[in-house]
Design a protein around this motif. Structure first.
Motif, PDB file in Angstrom:
ATOM      1  N   ARG A 290     -36.899 -28.214  54.912  1.00 11.44           N
ATOM      2  CA  ARG A 290     -35.337 -27.351  55.088  1.00 11.44           C
ATOM      3  C   ARG A 290     -35.968 -25.767  54.806  1.00 11.44           C
ATOM      4  O   ARG A 290     -36.333 -25.530  53.749  1.00 11.44           O
ATOM      5  N   ILE A 291     -35.729 -25.287  56.047  1.00 12.03           N
ATOM      6  CA  ILE A 291     -35.980 -23.749  55.989  1.00 12.03           C
ATOM      7  C   ILE A 291     -34.965 -22.832  56.238  1.00 12.03           C
ATOM      8  O   ILE A 291     -33.813 -23.495  57.106  1.00 12.03           O
ATOM      9  N   ARG A 292     -34.901 -21.384  55.940  1.00  5.63           N
ATOM     10  CA  ARG A 292     -34.127 -20.701  56.570  1.00  5.63           C
ATOM     11  C   ARG A 292     -34.648 -20.081  57.757  1.00  5.63           C
ATOM     12  O   ARG A 292     -35.599 -19.668  58.019  1.00  5.63           O
ATOM     13  N   ALA A 293     -33.806 -20.235  58.757  1.00  2.00           N
ATOM     14  CA  ALA A 293     -34.016 -19.528  60.242  1.00  2.00           C
ATOM     15  C   ALA A 293     -33.062 -18.330  60.384  1.00  2.00           C
ATOM     16  O   ALA A 293     -31.998 -18.419  59.893  1.00  2.00           O
ATOM     17  N   ILE A 294     -33.435 -17.514  61.216  1.00  2.00           N
ATOM     18  CA  ILE A 294     -32.966 -16.443  61.607  1.00  2.00           C
ATOM     19  C   ILE A 294     -32.342 -16.624  63.143  1.00  2.00           C
ATOM     20  O   ILE A 294     -32.889 -17.002  64.179  1.00  2.00           O
ATOM     21  N   GLU A 295     -30.987 -16.869  63.114  1.00  3.31           N
ATOM     22  CA  GLU A 295     -30.217 -17.156  64.318  1.00  3.31           C
ATOM     23  C   GLU A 295     -29.737 -16.042  65.048  1.00  3.31           C
ATOM     24  O   GLU A 295     -29.185 -15.114  64.629  1.00  3.31           O
ATOM     25  N   VAL A 296     -30.303 -15.656  66.150  1.00  2.68           N
ATOM     26  CA  VAL A 296     -29.975 -14.532  66.859  1.00  2.68           C
ATOM     27  C   VAL A 296     -28.648 -14.788  67.821  1.00  2.68           C
ATOM     28  O   VAL A 296     -28.471 -15.718  68.264  1.00  2.68           O
ATOM     29  N   LEU A 297     -27.801 -13.698  68.195  1.00  2.00           N
ATOM     30  CA  LEU A 297     -26.749 -13.811  68.741  1.00  2.00           C
ATOM     31  C   LEU A 297     -26.737 -12.928  70.022  1.00  2.00           C
ATOM     32  O   LEU A 297     -26.923 -11.669  69.947  1.00  2.00           O
ATOM     33  N   ALA A 298     -26.437 -13.394  71.379  1.00  2.00           N
ATOM     34  CA  ALA A 298     -26.591 -12.741  72.490  1.00  2.00           C
ATOM     35  C   ALA A 298     -25.561 -11.609  72.526  1.00  2.00           C
ATOM     36  O   ALA A 298     -24.414 -11.691  72.348  1.00  2.00           O
ATOM     37  N   GLY A 299     -26.229 -10.378  72.816  1.00  2.00           N
ATOM     38  CA  GLY A 299     -25.398  -9.092  72.863  1.00  2.00           C
ATOM     39  C   GLY A 299     -24.913  -8.703  71.701  1.00  2.00           C
ATOM     40  O   GLY A 299     -24.055  -7.809  71.660  1.00  2.00           O
ATOM     41  N   LYS A 300     -25.434  -9.198  70.281  1.00  2.00           N
ATOM     42  CA  LYS A 300     -25.141  -8.461  69.256  1.00  2.00           C
ATOM     43  C   LYS A 300     -26.142  -7.969  68.480  1.00  2.00           C
ATOM     44  O   LYS A 300     -27.370  -8.603  68.570  1.00  2.00           O
ATOM     45  N   THR A 301     -25.826  -7.356  67.369  1.00  2.00           N
ATOM     46  CA  THR A 301     -27.005  -6.637  66.663  1.00  2.00           C
ATOM     47  C   THR A 301     -27.209  -7.438  65.293  1.00  2.00           C
ATOM     48  O   THR A 301     -28.102  -7.424  64.934  1.00  2.00           O
ATOM     49  N   SER A 302     -26.171  -8.337  65.198  1.00  2.00           N
ATOM     50  CA  SER A 302     -26.067  -9.197  63.874  1.00  2.00           C
ATOM     51  C   SER A 302     -26.825 -10.305  63.932  1.00  2.00           C
ATOM     52  O   SER A 302     -27.046 -10.822  65.065  1.00  2.00           O
ATOM     53  N   THR A 303     -27.429 -10.904  62.870  1.00  2.00           N
ATOM     54  CA  THR A 303     -27.995 -12.178  63.085  1.00  2.00           C
ATOM     55  C   THR A 303     -27.289 -13.104  61.981  1.00  2.00           C
ATOM     56  O   THR A 303     -26.473 -12.794  61.123  1.00  2.00           O
ATOM     57  N   ARG A 304     -27.463 -14.433  62.098  1.00  2.00           N
ATOM     58  CA  ARG A 304     -27.061 -15.446  61.231  1.00  2.00           C
ATOM     59  C   ARG A 304     -28.190 -16.199  60.258  1.00  2.00           C
ATOM     60  O   ARG A 304     -29.154 -16.475  61.010  1.00  2.00           O
ATOM     61  N   GLU A 305     -28.076 -16.495  58.925  1.00  2.00           N
ATOM     62  CA  GLU A 305     -28.857 -17.161  58.421  1.00  2.00           C
ATOM     63  C   GLU A 305     -28.404 -18.658  58.468  1.00  2.00           C
ATOM     64  O   GLU A 305     -27.423 -19.148  58.316  1.00  2.00           O
ATOM     65  N   THR A 306     -29.255 -19.521  59.051  1.00  2.00           N
ATOM     66  CA  THR A 306     -29.205 -20.844  59.503  1.00  2.00           C
ATOM     67  C   THR A 306     -30.071 -21.700  58.720  1.00  2.00           C
ATOM     68  O   THR A 306     -31.357 -21.500  58.556  1.00  2.00           O
ATOM     69  N   LEU A 307     -29.572 -22.894  58.135  1.00  2.04           N
ATOM     70  CA  LEU A 307     -30.541 -23.729  57.432  1.00  2.04           C
ATOM     71  C   LEU A 307     -30.844 -25.015  58.594  1.00  2.04           C
ATOM     72  O   LEU A 307     -29.934 -25.752  59.149  1.00  2.04           O
ATOM     73  N   ILE A 308     -32.246 -25.289  58.622  1.00  3.04           N
ATOM     74  CA  ILE A 308     -32.679 -26.331  59.625  1.00  3.04           C
ATOM     75  C   ILE A 308     -33.748 -27.211  59.055  1.00  3.04           C
ATOM     76  O   ILE A 308     -34.409 -26.712  58.034  1.00  3.04           O
ATOM     77  N   ASP A 309     -33.902 -28.576  59.281  1.00  2.00           N
ATOM     78  CA  ASP A 309     -34.955 -29.244  58.959  1.00  2.00           C
ATOM     79  C   ASP A 309     -36.032 -29.089  60.005  1.00  2.00           C
ATOM     80  O   ASP A 309     -35.953 -29.649  61.167  1.00  2.00           O
ATOM     81  N   LEU A 310     -37.408 -28.694  59.724  1.00  2.00           N
ATOM     82  CA  LEU A 310     -38.328 -28.729  60.426  1.00  2.00           C
ATOM     83  C   LEU A 310     -39.419 -30.034  60.321  1.00  2.00           C
ATOM     84  O   LEU A 310     -39.668 -30.257  59.244  1.00  2.00           O
ATOM     85  N   PRO A 311     -40.091 -30.193  61.326  1.00  2.17           N
ATOM     86  CA  PRO A 311     -41.142 -31.280  61.143  1.00  2.17           C
ATOM     87  C   PRO A 311     -42.466 -30.623  60.510  1.00  2.17           C
ATOM     88  O   PRO A 311     -42.567 -29.192  60.862  1.00  2.17           O
ATOM     89  N   ALA A 312     -42.999 -31.445  59.654  1.00  2.00           N
ATOM     90  CA  ALA A 312     -44.251 -30.743  58.835  1.00  2.00           C
ATOM     91  C   ALA A 312     -45.581 -31.773  59.278  1.00  2.00           C
ATOM     92  O   ALA A 312     -45.456 -33.030  58.759  1.00  2.00           O
TER      93      ALA A 312
END
Length: 602
Positions: A417-439
């Protein structure tokens, strides 16, 4: 009084203007039979003439008495005339052109002056780089008014830049003739915390009697905003909600309503004006960042004014937002921002107030553009070699560089489980999103199904070899990789991709050509915009740059991305002064607490 940006200071030509106004001496030029957009009184006056001498306006009314044998008469034939448009917050470097070619692109659209924060080139090359760009700007009639970059680096301690600016540097530039204030104070945490460095830069600007420009991106509009305004910051372009803009105007701060190529906040902000009935004297329209394709296809401030009108803002009010309001913000309304006696003769001809098409532009009384074409010629500007060799990585980059080892417990269960940077179209802000990535095989992997891509930022100024690694989502690409040396604000080398091989190819392509933006897939370069000037710009005209950038956008589409100007959205991934989560060459930054954070969320 700042008079650097007029053909002559008023004290040198006041006697001439007085004589012309009374008909004792003929005017150099008279504009006849115009509909005057009077931004002083928010009205349109029909059948008006304007007499011009020594680059300034001498008389407004019926100017028959000002016409002599040598007077040039321009018949407006009932067209509207308005003051020259002023952009209150712009980064020329984001156009990917030097200041000369930028001027040639925007002047035909009615832009006669810009308040330019060159913090992009300053982060790479320091004040020497700013001076090199300013020398290019001086070849043009555009009034390129500089606000000294305040945040180099943007947030100290979280990234590595090519230069650093402090209070002593700011104090030195305040004596430069082309400097009118301080660039956006992005370090609002430092201002609120009483940091000596941030307050020192503001103090040196205020001591010089010049304007401090701001960057307050928090949704908190009570104690924090009051404190920020109290420090002396006069304007802010970071509003994303109508209530943000309204709160700033109510506190006497100029709210700069932004509508650029990627950061298109104006549709959300227009309600602060259209639904409240407030006095709009503290509202401005700005572009912030505009890439060449937008300039060629849509225009500059004329496009933003048209957009404002489409959103329900009165046309005269919208014009005030790019003229007198802006000039007053920068304490320069004695020279700029209105068509009135004594002011610089910077005048825009408009076909009407419905279409708002610019047909002619005068700067200091000289016709500098007609029917969308600049009338001033510029040979290519030759930058010194130190400007065009700015990519120095200090390390080899291979596919193995992008391998990310998973911790033992994650490798054992095959996921993390990692912290990902979620970008938003047409916006300068981002969101912190938690996702499960394969290892897989002990390595963290990009996951196309979750739209999760690897992201790396490599220091490229001092050959330190440092880099930060993380994951981003929101671009929607299905294959390949993208890289850019336009990566705000430190402008290190940013690489985002779906596989290690393409990421290495993208990085090395830019290292070889001296910087730029590139899209690759399946081992091939799909599109490349070379930006050898500080890794940020080229010397090509806007049309040529537009074609290159358009090809880049098509390449993004080929690999699955549909958002507007995705390369501009990607370029903000390292900008650690904006919420919520960012990635710099030093690592992941939580931009709500302003602390480094771990990739792993477990």
């Amino acid at each position: 009084m700042i008079n650097t940006f007029c053909k002559k200071p008023l004290w040198e030509c006041s006697k001439t203007l007085v004589a012309v106004a009374q008909g004792k001496v003929p005017a150099d030029t008279v504009i006849a039979n115009a509909r005057l957009v009077n931004v002083c009184t928010a009205e349109v006056q029909d059948g008006m003439d304007v007499a011009i001498a020594e680059g300034r306006i001498a008389y407004v009314g019926k100017a028959d008495h000002c016409i002599g044998e040598g007077t040039q008469v321009i018949n407006a034939a009932g067209q509207c005339i308005a003051p020259g448009f002023l952009d209150g917050h712009i980064h020329v470097e984001s156009s990917m052109m030097g200041a000369g070619e930028y001027a040639r692109a925007v002047v035909p659209h009615g832009t006669t002056g810009i308040y330019w924060d060159p913090h992009e080139v300053c982060n790479v090359l320091g004040l020497k780089g700013v001076e090199a760009m300013a020398a290019d700007a001086r070849r043009t009639p555009l009034k390129a008014m500089i606000t000294t970059p305040s945040c180099v680096p943007a947030v100290p301690g979280f990234e590595d830049t090519g230069a650093a600016i402090g209070p002593k540097d700011v104090a030195r530039t305040m004596s430069w003739g082309n400097v009118v204030g301080l660039g956006e104070m992005m370090n609002f945490p430092g201002i609120l915390a009483g940091d000596d460095h941030a307050h020192g830069e503001v103090a040196e600007t205020l001591r010089a009697g010049k304007t401090v420009t701001g960057h307050y991106s928090l949704p908190e509009t009570d104690r924090g905003l009051n404190a920020y305004v109290a420090s002396g910051v006069r304007c802010c372009h970071e509003s994303t909600r109508a209530e943000d803009a309204l709160a700033k105007m109510r506190l006497g701060m100029y709210a700069q309503l932004r509508f650029g190529s990627a950061w298109q906040d104006l549709p959300a902000l227009a309600a602060a004006v259209t639904e409240t009935g407030i006095d709009t004297r503290f509202a401005m329209l700005v572009s912030d960042d505009t890439h060449p394709h937008t300039l060629v296809a849509d225009g500059h401030l004329d496009h933003i004014v048209r957009t404002a009108v489409d959103l329900g803002i009165d046309a005269v009010t919208a014009i005030q937002m790019v003229t007198i309001n802006c000039a007053q913000c920068f304490q320069m309304d004695h020279d700029l921002g209105s068509i009135a006696p004594g002011k610089c003769a910077d005048i825009v001809f408009l076909d009407d107030l419905e279409h708002l098409r610019v047909t002619r532009v005068l700067i200091d009384g000289e016709v500098v553009a007609e029917e969308g074409r600049a009338l001033f010629d510029l040979p290519p500007y030759e930058y010194p070699e130190w400007v065009t060799h700015s990519v120095r990585l200090g390390r080899a980059i291979t596919p193995e560089t992008f391998r990310m080892a998973a911790p033992a417990h994650a490798a054992a269960k095959g996921a993390a489980r990692i912290r990902a940077i979620e970008v938003l179209a047409g916006k300068t802000s981002t969101r912190e999103t938690l996702i499960d990535l394969p290892a897989l095989d002990g390595l963290l992997q990009s996951d196309i199904e979750q739209d999760a891509l690897k992201a790396f930022v490599f220091e490229r100024h001092r050959e330190t070899g440092t880099f930060g690694a993380g994951f981003v989502k929101g671009f929607g690409i299905k294959r390949g990789a993208m890289a850019s040396t336009v990566a705000h604000d430190a402008h290190n080398l940013l690489v985002v991709g779906a596989n290690d091989e393409d990421m290495a190819l993208a990085a090395n392509t830019l290292a070889t050509c001296g910087g730029g933006m590139v899209v690759v897939a399946d081992g091939k370069v799909l599109a490349l915009v070379e930006l050898p000037v500080a890794g940020l710009m080229d010397v090509l005209p806007a049309k040529d740059m537009s074609e290159k950038v358009h090809a880049l956008e098509r390449a993004w589409g080929q690999i699955g991305c549909t958002m507007p100007s995705p390369f501009m959205t990607m370029a903000l991934i390292p900008l650690a002064c904006l919420p919520e989560l960012r990635l710099t060459n030093r690592g992941l930054v939580d931009c709500t607490t302003f602390e480094f954070t771990d990739l792993l969320a477990e």
